[in-house]
Design an enzyme around this catalytic site. Structure first.
Site, mmCIF file in Angstrom:
data_model
loop_
_atom_site.group_PDB
_atom_site.id
_atom_site.type_symbol
_atom_site.label_atom_id
_atom_site.label_comp_id
_atom_site.label_asym_id
_atom_site.label_seq_id
_atom_site.Cartn_x
_atom_site.Cartn_y
_atom_site.Cartn_z
ATOM 1 N N HIS A 116 33.489 9.103 53.447
ATOM 2 C CA HIS A 116 32.222 8.691 54.064
ATOM 3 C C HIS A 116 32.228 7.215 54.464
ATOM 4 O O HIS A 116 31.389 6.786 55.250
ATOM 5 C CB HIS A 116 31.037 9.017 53.161
ATOM 6 C CG HIS A 116 30.871 8.145 51.962
ATOM 7 N ND1 HIS A 116 31.258 8.511 50.698
ATOM 8 C CD2 HIS A 116 30.328 6.911 51.817
ATOM 9 C CE1 HIS A 116 30.957 7.565 49.835
ATOM 10 N NE2 HIS A 116 30.393 6.576 50.490
ATOM 11 N N ASP A 137 35.559 14.117 50.050
ATOM 12 C CA ASP A 137 35.178 12.711 50.228
ATOM 13 C C ASP A 137 36.312 11.747 49.907
ATOM 14 O O ASP A 137 36.119 10.740 49.227
ATOM 15 C CB ASP A 137 33.944 12.373 49.389
ATOM 16 C CG ASP A 137 33.227 11.124 49.891
ATOM 17 O OD1 ASP A 137 33.517 10.681 51.015
ATOM 18 O OD2 ASP A 137 32.385 10.582 49.149
ATOM 19 N N SER A 191 31.693 2.100 47.200
ATOM 20 C CA SER A 191 32.320 3.372 47.557
ATOM 21 C C SER A 191 33.798 3.183 47.887
ATOM 22 O O SER A 191 34.158 2.346 48.714
ATOM 23 C CB SER A 191 31.617 3.993 48.764
ATOM 24 O OG SER A 191 30.360 4.473 48.421
#
Length: 519
Positions: free
Chosen positions: A98, A129, A207
């Site tokens: 992402h 992901d 992230s």
């Protein structure tokens, strides 16, 4: 779709914040305070160890061009997003999918450097992901250590350090915490996998960063909950290694999935009906699916490849850890078959049941692609996707449900045929005199064109492009939308003006161009 309910997990961090603006939120997970006796030391990793790790954590800059779901011929205005990444073996950097989804440009910024090095995506899994980046200039990796992976799963209360570049500053951030939970949870597009919950502070920008135990990668950061304090989620090493092994041939095939309707066997009356004694445990088959599936209704799956399944659908990995039975599916499946032991009418059977890597969902995910579309006169048609439905405000969803739109009624259905798609009008009708008297059929699911049933978007294009009668007649599957009739010659005459007025360069996505008469 399994009847075993799993706790929903939050969206990726980059979806919560983009350039500091809150976009989405998620419900907080309840968690009691850490007892004083379990308090984390001021420094969970020795300074020398942290010094060795820092150069291997990078900041990722991406220029994102998201799709315009309701203007599918266009892309959204560029946005600048950031995330984190980790240097691993093979001159590679691992991060979250992402972080780089819909990225037109990707740059890697080394630790304590102002340089931004061009990068490209080598491999990616939107479902799990994860993404692998490679750099155009591999001299970056000279003298920069590839971090090693932690062996196995951590234990509850193991101390962790999270390394990354969260918003709110430019330099590398290191936060501390403990492992608080390990379980199977949903990723994306129906995929399931192990998830580690930690109480280290994780924020947007973390992230793709590394969470370390003893100088080794225990997982990469996936998501957090903005409305809850110090609750974050990691993709553990087991899932990372599965992904890396899958993409060794340059293609991501995906994890095996079991498509069955299952239910727990805790109820005493149900157990008596099934003939189960006190020591036989497992999950009952409520809805077997597929013509090639040897399972029958009322079967009880007691083992997967010899691993016991408990009555609540959990399997034991060790003395301290239980997770959902899905853990064993991808690990034990081979060549599309999964070995199981089944209790049927008092007897134990060993069967090979079919599993698949492909989602059969009627509403697929875009998986990083831009929407498919087709324009004919004032109407724009597109394939219905998960992204379209999830983006609708609740008032729209309620209205569609009341009028029995397939977008709602069949939102969780599997395809009835391999080529089945829901074709919708994805955009309000372009203004033109030929639309006089019609309400906009936006979000209407097309059922027929000129009396021919519409199975998918390509089929609609063929019917409309090859029509030779005086009219184009369109019917919709919902009570909400009226029948629409246009004169075919008027539609064709209006086409160029509509495209020009709206700045549209092509009246279809690339995959449909060969079906157009005039292109």
């Amino acid at each position: 779709m399994h009847a075993i309910a799993r706790r929903p997990f939050p969206r990726p961090l980059s979806l919560f914040l983009m350039c500091g603006v809150v976009l989405l939120s998620a419900a907080a997970h309840a968690q009691g305070p850490v007892a004083e006796a379990d308090a984390i030391p001021a420094t969970a990793a020795p300074p020398a160890q942290a010094d060795a790790i820092r150069p291997s954590i990078v900041k990722i800059h991406a220029t994102i061009r998201n799709p315009e779901l309701f203007r599918p011929w266009a892309k959204a205005a560029p946005q600048q997003g950031t995330g984190s990444g980790v240097v691993i073996s093979g001159n590679r950097i691992i991060t979250n999918a992402h972080v780089v989804r819909y990225a037109s440009q990707v740059y890697v910024q080394p630790y304590q450097s102002a340089n931004r090095l061009p990068a490209k995506i080598q491999s990616i899994s939107y479902a799990m992901d994860m993404a692998i980046l490679e750099l155009e200039d591999e001299s970056f990796f000279e003298g920069r250590r590839a971090l090693e992976f932690f062996d196995g799963l951590p234990k509850i209360k193991d101390k962790v350090n999270a390394y990354g570049y969260p918003t709110g500053g430019e330099e590398l951030s290191i936060t501390e915490g403990i492992v608080s939970r390990i379980e199977i949870g949903p990723y994306a597009q129906g995929a399931l996998g192990l998830v580690i919950q930690v109480d280290a502070a994780l924020n947007p920008g973390n992230s793709g960063g590394a969470v370390m135990i003893g100088g080794k990668i225990a997982g990469i950061v996936r998501s957090g909950i903005p409305s809850a304090e110090n609750i974050g989620y990691l993709i553990p090493v087991e899932e990372i290694l599965t992904f890396l092994h899958d993409v060794e041939d340059g293609t991501y095939d995906g994890k095996y999935r079991l498509d069955l309707g299952l239910q727990t066997t805790d109820n005493p009356a149900l157990r008596e009906r099934l003939g189960l004694n006190d020591t036989t445990t497992g999950l009952m088959v409520a809805r077997p699916k597929g013509d090639d599936n040897p399972l029958k209704e009322w079967d009880v799956i007691t083992h997967i490849a010899g691993h016991d399944i408990q009555n609540d659908g959990q399997v034991r990995l060790n003395d301290d850890l239980r997770v959902a039975f899905h853990y064993h599916i991808d690990r034990e499946a081979k060549d599309g078959k999964l070995p199981v032991t089944v209790f049927r009418e008092g007897k134990s059977l060993t069967l090979d049941i079919p599993v698949s890597r492909e989602s059969k969902s009627l509403l697929p995910s875009l998986q990083g692609e831009y929407p498919r579309y087709y324009i004919y006169g004032p109407l724009t048609f597109s394939q219905a996707t998960q992204e379209v439905v999830s983006s609708l405000p609740m008032v729209y969803r309620s209205s569609l449900m009341l009028t029995k739109s397939p977008l709602m009624v069949r939102a969780t259905d599997d395809k009835e045929a391999d080529d089945e798609e829901l074709v919708i009008v994805s955009t309000p009708m372009f203004p033109h005199r030929i639309t006089k008297g019609y309400d906009s059929p936006m979000l209407g699911v097309v059922s027929e064109v000129n009396g021919q049933k519409i199975q998918n978007l390509a089929g609609l294009v063929k019917v409309m492009e090859n029509a030779d009668g005086p009219f184009i007649e369109i019917k919709f599957a919902s009570e909400r939308h009226e029948h629409i009739v246009f004169k075919r010659e008027e539609l064709l005459a209006a086409m160029d003006d509509i495209l020009t007025d709206n700045g549209i360069r092509s009246r279809s996505s690339n995959d449909l161009r060969d079906l157009l008469r005039d292109e």
